[in-house]
Scaffold this active site. Sequence first.
Site, PDB file in Angstrom:
ATOM      1  N   ASP A 104      -7.168  -3.571   1.659  1.00  0.00           N
ATOM      2  CA  ASP A 104      -7.547  -4.558   0.663  1.00  0.00           C
ATOM      3  C   ASP A 104      -7.798  -5.871   1.401  1.00  0.00           C
ATOM      4  O   ASP A 104      -7.320  -6.071   2.517  1.00  0.00           O
ATOM      5  CB  ASP A 104      -6.426  -4.712  -0.365  1.00  0.00           C
ATOM      6  CG  ASP A 104      -6.933  -5.425  -1.633  1.00  0.00           C
ATOM      7  OD1 ASP A 104      -6.125  -5.671  -2.532  1.00  0.00           O
ATOM      8  OD2 ASP A 104      -8.143  -5.745  -1.684  1.00  0.00           O
ATOM      9  N   GLY A 106      -6.991  -8.984   0.722  1.00  0.00           N
ATOM     10  CA  GLY A 106      -5.974 -10.021   0.770  1.00  0.00           C
ATOM     11  C   GLY A 106      -6.057 -11.017  -0.364  1.00  0.00           C
ATOM     12  O   GLY A 106      -5.110 -11.753  -0.606  1.00  0.00           O
ATOM     13  N   ASP A 278      -5.251   3.533  -6.174  1.00  0.00           N
ATOM     14  CA  ASP A 278      -4.074   3.207  -5.347  1.00  0.00           C
ATOM     15  C   ASP A 278      -3.048   2.564  -6.262  1.00  0.00           C
ATOM     16  O   ASP A 278      -3.441   1.844  -7.198  1.00  0.00           O
ATOM     17  CB  ASP A 278      -4.452   2.227  -4.230  1.00  0.00           C
ATOM     18  CG  ASP A 278      -4.220   0.781  -4.662  1.00  0.00           C
ATOM     19  OD1 ASP A 278      -5.133   0.207  -5.276  1.00  0.00           O
ATOM     20  OD2 ASP A 278      -3.119   0.250  -4.409  1.00  0.00           O
TER      21      ASP A 278
HETATM   22  C1  1WJ Z   1      -1.302  -3.478  -9.406  1.00  0.00           C
HETATM   23  N1  1WJ Z   1      -2.494  -3.927 -10.073  1.00  0.00           N
HETATM   24  C2  1WJ Z   1      -3.526  -4.376  -9.344  1.00  0.00           C
HETATM   25  N2  1WJ Z   1      -3.583  -4.344  -7.986  1.00  0.00           N
HETATM   26  C3  1WJ Z   1      -4.766  -4.923  -7.677  1.00  0.00           C
HETATM   27  C4  1WJ Z   1      -5.324  -5.178  -6.415  1.00  0.00           C
HETATM   28  C5  1WJ Z   1      -4.721  -4.590  -5.158  1.00  0.00           C
HETATM   29  C6  1WJ Z   1      -3.387  -5.053  -4.817  1.00  0.00           C
HETATM   30  C7  1WJ Z   1      -3.024  -4.559  -3.428  1.00  0.00           C
HETATM   31  O1  1WJ Z   1      -1.702  -4.949  -3.224  1.00  0.00           O
HETATM   32  C8  1WJ Z   1      -0.927  -3.900  -2.724  1.00  0.00           C
HETATM   33  O2  1WJ Z   1      -0.101  -3.390  -3.726  1.00  0.00           O
HETATM   34  C9  1WJ Z   1       0.881  -4.328  -4.158  1.00  0.00           C
HETATM   35  C10 1WJ Z   1      -1.878  -2.846  -2.284  1.00  0.00           C
HETATM   36  O3  1WJ Z   1      -2.277  -3.067  -0.957  1.00  0.00           O
HETATM   37  C11 1WJ Z   1      -2.017  -1.998  -0.064  1.00  0.00           C
HETATM   38  C12 1WJ Z   1      -3.028  -3.054  -3.245  1.00  0.00           C
HETATM   39  O4  1WJ Z   1      -4.234  -2.654  -2.668  1.00  0.00           O
HETATM   40  C13 1WJ Z   1      -6.537  -5.908  -6.369  1.00  0.00           C
HETATM   41  N3  1WJ Z   1      -7.066  -6.250  -5.131  1.00  0.00           N
HETATM   42  C14 1WJ Z   1      -8.205  -6.998  -5.096  1.00  0.00           C
HETATM   43  N4  1WJ Z   1      -8.740  -7.367  -3.906  1.00  0.00           N
HETATM   44  N5  1WJ Z   1      -8.877  -7.390  -6.227  1.00  0.00           N
HETATM   45  C15 1WJ Z   1      -8.422  -7.064  -7.470  1.00  0.00           C
HETATM   46  O5  1WJ Z   1      -9.052  -7.429  -8.489  1.00  0.00           O
HETATM   47  C16 1WJ Z   1      -7.189  -6.319  -7.572  1.00  0.00           C
HETATM   48  C17 1WJ Z   1      -6.633  -5.988  -8.824  1.00  0.00           C
HETATM   49  C18 1WJ Z   1      -5.414  -5.306  -8.861  1.00  0.00           C
HETATM   50  N6  1WJ Z   1      -4.629  -4.926  -9.901  1.00  0.00           N
END
Ligand code: 1WJ
Length: 384
Positions: A104, A106, A278
Site C-alpha cells: 500500500d 502509505g 486484504d
Molecule cells: C480497513 N479498511 C480500510 N483499509 C484501507 C486501506 C489500506 C490500509 C492498509 O493498512 C494496513 O492494514 C491496517 C494494510 O497494509 C498492509 C492495508 O493495506 C486503504 N489504503 C489506501 N491507500 N487507500 C484507501 O482508500 C484505503 C481504504 C481502506 N479501508
Amino acid sequence: RMGLGLPTPDPKPEKFGFKLLAQDGKARRGEVSMPRGTIRTPAFMPVGTAATVKFMYPGQVRDLGADVILGNTYHLMLRPGAERIHSLGGLHKFANWKYPILTDSGGFQVMSLAKLRKMSEQGVEFKSHIDGVKHFMSPERSIEIQCQLGSDIQMQLDECTRLPASEDEIERAMQLSLRWAERCKIEFGDRPGQAMFGIVQGGDIPRLREESAQSLKDMDLKGYSIGGLAVGEPQQVMLDMLEVTCPVLPEDKPRYLMGVGTPDDLIESVSRGVDMFDCVMPTRAGRHGLAFTRYGKVNLKNARHKDDHRPLDPLSHCPAARDYSRAYLYHLVKSNEALGSMLLTWNNLAYYQELMQGMRDAIEAGRFEDHKVEVKEGWARGDI
Ligand SMILES: CNc1nc2c(CC[C@H]3O[C@@H](OC)[C@H](OC)[C@@H]3O)c3nc(N)[nH]c(=O)c3cc2[nH]1
C-alpha cells in the site's frame, strides 16, 4: 536441467497480466500473473504490514494457499527504512517471501497513524508515530519507496476520506487522488513485470465514484483498487458503492477492494465483481481470541468453552482447527500464551483461504449463488 530429468519449470510470465477464466453472474474467477508468481482470484491477501504476517512463518502462510501478501510503505519507510531494505536485497529477500508482494502507498496510514500532518497539492508532511522524525510523502516518493521495497503490485498515493464526510470534502480528496494517480503513473514508468494500481475514491457519492473510476480507466492502468470504503460505513453502503463502481471499471483488469473484510463482506463483494481483498481481520482477531470457522465465529475468551473437548473444526485441513480442543484454546487465550495467538491466527488464515478456494471452485462450476447460500447457512447453524 533438461538432461537431469528434472521437471522444467512452467515458463515464468515476463509481464504483469490478468486473465478472466470464468464468470458466474458478476462473480469473476481469474488469474493475476507476474514473474514472481500467479494470484488466483478471487484472492485473499494476508496483511504483513511490517514485513511479517504476525505470528506466522512465511512457509506456513504459503502452505495455507496464500499467493500474495501485503506490506506497508508507511510502516516500512519509518522502520527499518526503505533504503535499508533495498540495500539488503529488497522486501522479498528481507522477509523470505519469494512470491508476489503488494504494498500500500502509505496514504491511509499517514492520515490514521502519523502526527502533525500538513497536506498540500505536493504531498503530505508528517511526523513518525514511532520517533517523531519529520517525513514528506509525495506521490513520487511513495512510488520510489515501493520500488526500493521491490513490490510487485504498488498503490498510488491517495487521500482516503473517512465517512461520514461532506460531498465537497469527498470531491476534493477524490480529485486530488486523481491528480496524484497521474503523477504516480509517470513516476512508476515502464515496468513490465510490475503493476501500479489506481485507487477509486468518491466516498458514498455514486456520481463521484463513477467519475473517479472513469478517470482512472482513461489512464489505462494495470489494475484498480477500490478505496475509501471499510472506513466505518454500514456494509450496505459499501456494497452499494461496489454496484456503482465495478461496472465502470474495465473487465480485463483486476479489482482490489482495500481493507475488506469479514467473511460475509468477502462473499457479498465477490458477487458484485471484486477480485482481490486484504484485511487485518483474520490476523488481528486471532490475536484477540476470536476464531473464524465454517460454523461462524467462536470467541475463545468466553467461559462456555472451558470444558469443551471438541476442536474448532474437525473437517478443516489446518492442524490449528483440528488438533486442539476449544478448552485448550480457551486456556491459552485466558493465560495470554503466545501459542493462543499462533493457533488462532493459523486457523483464521486457513479459514479465509478455504473460503476463497470455495468461491473460486463455485464460480468455475457456475454455482456461486447456491454456494453463497450454503456458506451462509453454515454460519447461521452455528457451533458443531
Ligand atoms: C480497513 N479498511 C480500510 N483499509 C484501507 C486501506 C489500506 C490500509 C492498509 O493498512 C494496513 O492494514 C491496517 C494494510 O497494509 C498492509 C492495508 O493495506 C486503504 N489504503 C489506501 N491507500 N487507500 C484507501 O482508500 C484505503 C481504504 C481502506 N479501508
